[in-house]
Design an enzyme around this catalytic site. Structure first.
Site, PDB file in Angstrom:
ATOM      1  N   ASN A  58       0.817  -1.220   0.000  1.00 30.16           N
ATOM      2  CA  ASN A  58       0.000   0.000   0.000  1.00 30.16           C
ATOM      3  C   ASN A  58       0.847   1.264   0.000  1.00 30.16           C
ATOM      4  O   ASN A  58       0.629   2.180  -0.799  1.00 30.16           O
ATOM      5  CB  ASN A  58      -0.910   0.017   1.239  1.00 30.16           C
ATOM      6  CG  ASN A  58      -2.028  -0.999   1.170  1.00 30.16           C
ATOM      7  OD1 ASN A  58      -2.377  -1.482   0.096  1.00 30.16           O
ATOM      8  ND2 ASN A  58      -2.592  -1.335   2.316  1.00 30.16           N
ATOM      9  N   CYS A 115       1.865   6.357  11.339  1.00 30.04           N
ATOM     10  CA  CYS A 115       0.859   7.019  10.500  1.00 30.04           C
ATOM     11  C   CYS A 115      -0.177   7.809  11.294  1.00 30.04           C
ATOM     12  O   CYS A 115      -0.887   8.648  10.725  1.00 30.04           O
ATOM     13  CB  CYS A 115       0.163   5.995   9.609  1.00 30.04           C
ATOM     14  SG  CYS A 115      -0.458   4.552  10.488  1.00 30.04           S
ATOM     15  N   GLN A 147      -8.354   3.789  13.501  1.00 30.11           N
ATOM     16  CA  GLN A 147      -7.397   3.491  12.446  1.00 30.11           C
ATOM     17  C   GLN A 147      -7.950   2.493  11.430  1.00 30.11           C
ATOM     18  O   GLN A 147      -8.426   1.415  11.783  1.00 30.11           O
ATOM     19  CB  GLN A 147      -6.090   2.979  13.059  1.00 30.11           C
ATOM     20  CG  GLN A 147      -5.430   4.037  13.934  1.00 30.11           C
ATOM     21  CD  GLN A 147      -4.181   3.556  14.651  1.00 30.11           C
ATOM     22  OE1 GLN A 147      -4.057   3.761  15.853  1.00 30.11           O
ATOM     23  NE2 GLN A 147      -3.255   2.928  13.938  1.00 30.11           N
ATOM     24  N   GLY A 158      -3.861   0.519   7.420  1.00 30.86           N
ATOM     25  CA  GLY A 158      -2.707   0.645   8.300  1.00 30.86           C
ATOM     26  C   GLY A 158      -2.072  -0.688   8.617  1.00 30.86           C
ATOM     27  O   GLY A 158      -0.922  -0.750   9.059  1.00 30.86           O
ATOM     28  N   PRO A 193     -11.400 -14.606  11.308  1.00 31.51           N
ATOM     29  CA  PRO A 193     -10.304 -13.638  11.386  1.00 31.51           C
ATOM     30  C   PRO A 193      -8.944 -14.287  11.143  1.00 31.51           C
ATOM     31  O   PRO A 193      -8.652 -15.362  11.679  1.00 31.51           O
ATOM     32  CB  PRO A 193     -10.405 -13.110  12.828  1.00 31.51           C
ATOM     33  CG  PRO A 193     -11.797 -13.398  13.257  1.00 31.51           C
ATOM     34  CD  PRO A 193     -12.168 -14.681  12.560  1.00 31.51           C
ATOM     35  N   LYS A 195       3.911   3.200  21.079  1.00 31.93           N
ATOM     36  CA  LYS A 195       4.658   3.834  19.983  1.00 31.93           C
ATOM     37  C   LYS A 195       4.179   5.268  19.755  1.00 31.93           C
ATOM     38  O   LYS A 195       4.981   6.188  19.574  1.00 31.93           O
ATOM     39  CB  LYS A 195       4.461   3.044  18.678  1.00 31.93           C
ATOM     40  CG  LYS A 195       5.179   1.729  18.576  1.00 31.93           C
ATOM     41  CD  LYS A 195       4.789   1.055  17.256  1.00 31.93           C
ATOM     42  CE  LYS A 195       5.270  -0.372  17.183  1.00 31.93           C
ATOM     43  NZ  LYS A 195       4.781  -1.034  15.935  1.00 31.93           N
ATOM     44  N   HIS A 237      -7.333   7.552   8.574  1.00 26.98           N
ATOM     45  CA  HIS A 237      -7.271   7.474  10.029  1.00 26.98           C
ATOM     46  C   HIS A 237      -7.917   8.719  10.632  1.00 26.98           C
ATOM     47  O   HIS A 237      -7.782   9.822  10.095  1.00 26.98           O
ATOM     48  CB  HIS A 237      -5.821   7.413  10.516  1.00 26.98           C
ATOM     49  CG  HIS A 237      -5.141   6.096  10.290  1.00 26.98           C
ATOM     50  ND1 HIS A 237      -5.768   4.991   9.767  1.00 26.98           N
ATOM     51  CD2 HIS A 237      -3.847   5.715  10.539  1.00 26.98           C
ATOM     52  CE1 HIS A 237      -4.900   3.986   9.702  1.00 26.98           C
ATOM     53  NE2 HIS A 237      -3.731   4.410  10.162  1.00 26.98           N
ATOM     54  N   ASN A 264      -4.092   8.052   5.622  1.00 24.36           N
ATOM     55  CA  ASN A 264      -2.931   7.451   6.277  1.00 24.36           C
ATOM     56  C   ASN A 264      -1.890   6.926   5.307  1.00 24.36           C
ATOM     57  O   ASN A 264      -0.720   6.758   5.672  1.00 24.36           O
ATOM     58  CB  ASN A 264      -3.374   6.312   7.202  1.00 24.36           C
ATOM     59  CG  ASN A 264      -4.184   5.248   6.485  1.00 24.36           C
ATOM     60  OD1 ASN A 264      -5.297   5.525   6.023  1.00 24.36           O
ATOM     61  ND2 ASN A 264      -3.657   4.039   6.378  1.00 24.36           N
TER      62      ASN A 264
END
EC number: 1.2.1.11
Length: 338
Positions: free
Chosen positions: A15, A132, A159, A163, A187, A216, A244, A317
């Site tokens: 991306n 981001c 988000q 991402g 999932p 972070k 985002h 983002n």
């Protein structure tokens, strides 16, 4: 005659890599040769670069002696193995992984915020591109902090799945389709179902109850802005493909209100503000796709605390949150350092 540069984009099929190629072409970056690099299973594939078509080539065969600037967009493991090989030559690396963001010898740059620290890049020939979420946050907070020092911030992020890379986008698409066709979801990329759902879990859960993503964001924001305020962060993954959003409560050390904040933000570089003049005076993620600006709306006073305001921040983002920021760094490099 304008000097031209040899550029490599590592992770070109992802991306952020694709968006980096797009933005380099859009902004007419002075390229001599450009190399689109990806994993071995992508070698020979074609990828767009403006009106041109590039062939994907191998990272293992890339001679960094021939490269002036390398954009690393392929994650921490690739950066860990290949960035040292790049910097052993005269190549300057702009790394988009989290690997070097905590390194005190590597500048972590948002051009609108702390461009002066770019002078430190030649210590290791590496520049780190921030998280981001941190990029739009810093763009919005810095002009306010310049006026009145920030005391603390409480941040909730929303988000998009991009991402988490192409795999995240694929999972949202596949789960949405499967939900209607088969009525079930499995999932794989995410810890829980992402379609028609959201969850406050991005990254690994730390012992203190925060996720690695939240840690972070707090660390990087303070590194960029000077370590003088505390940040409490909750990061939420939402079923949005691109874009985002951030809800942020900001407490200041002195008098600040929404009207003052809006005036400051209106004059700031890289920001578009939306006034509270009607019921639709805010920006949603779908509206910022393909946009370069950081959008700030819902600017209002915190009625529970003096000298505090609330903001709603939204940006693409993949562009300002990643690719555009790195290209802006490269533009500053060639204008003043290379």
């Amino acid at each position: 005659m304008t000097k031209k540069y040899n550029i490599a984009v590592i992770g070109a099929t992802g991306n952020v890599g694709r968006e980096t190629l797009n933005i380099l072409a859009e902004r007419n970056f002075p390229v001599n040769k450009i190399y689109a690099i990806a994993s071995d299973n992508s070698i020979g594939r074609e990828i767009s670069y403006g009106e041109k078509i590039l062939k994907i080539s191998s990272l293992t065969n890339l001679n960094f002696d021939d490269i002036d600037i390398a954009f690393f967009c392929a994650g921490s493991e690739v950066s860990k193995e290949f960035v040292p090989k790049a910097t052993a030559s005269s190549c300057v690396v702009i790394d988009k992984s989290s690997l070097f963001r905590v390194d005190n010898q590597v500048p972590l740059i948002v051009p609108e915020v702390n461009l002066s620290t770019l002078t430190e890049f030649n210590t290791k020939n590496i520049i780190a591109n921030p998280n981001c979420i941190v990029i739009p946050l810093a763009v919005a907070l810095k002009p306010l902090d310049n006026e009145i020092k920030i005391k603390r911030v409480v941040i909730s992020t929303y988000q998009s799945v991009s991402g988490a890379g192409k795999a995240g986008m694929d999972e949202l698409y596949d789960q949405t389709k499967s939900k209607y066709v088969f009525g079930e979801n499995d999932p794989k990329k995410f810890p829980k179902q992402i379609t028609f759902n959201l969850f406050p879990h991005i990254g690994d859960l730390n012992k203190d109850g925060y996720t690695s993503e939240e840690a972070k964001i707090a660390f990087e924001l303070n590194k960029i802005m000077g370590n003088h305020f505390k940040a409490s962060v909750t990061s939420v993954r939402v079923p949005v493909f691109i874009g985002h959003s951030i809800s942020v409560n900001i407490e200041f050390n002195d008098k600040m209100d929404a009207n003052i904040a809006e005036e400051i933000l209106q004059d700031a570089d890289g920001i578009v503000t939306i006034s509270n003049n009607n019921d639709l005076a805010y920006i949603s993620p779908v509206e910022v796709v393909g946009e370069d600006a950081v959008y700030v709306s819902r600017i209002r006073n915190d009625v529970s605390k003096p000298n505090a305001i609330n903001l709603w921040i939204t940006c693409d983002n993949l562009r300002k949150g990643a690719a555009l920021n790195s290209v802006q760094i490269a533009e500053e490099l060639i204008n003043n350092y290379l």
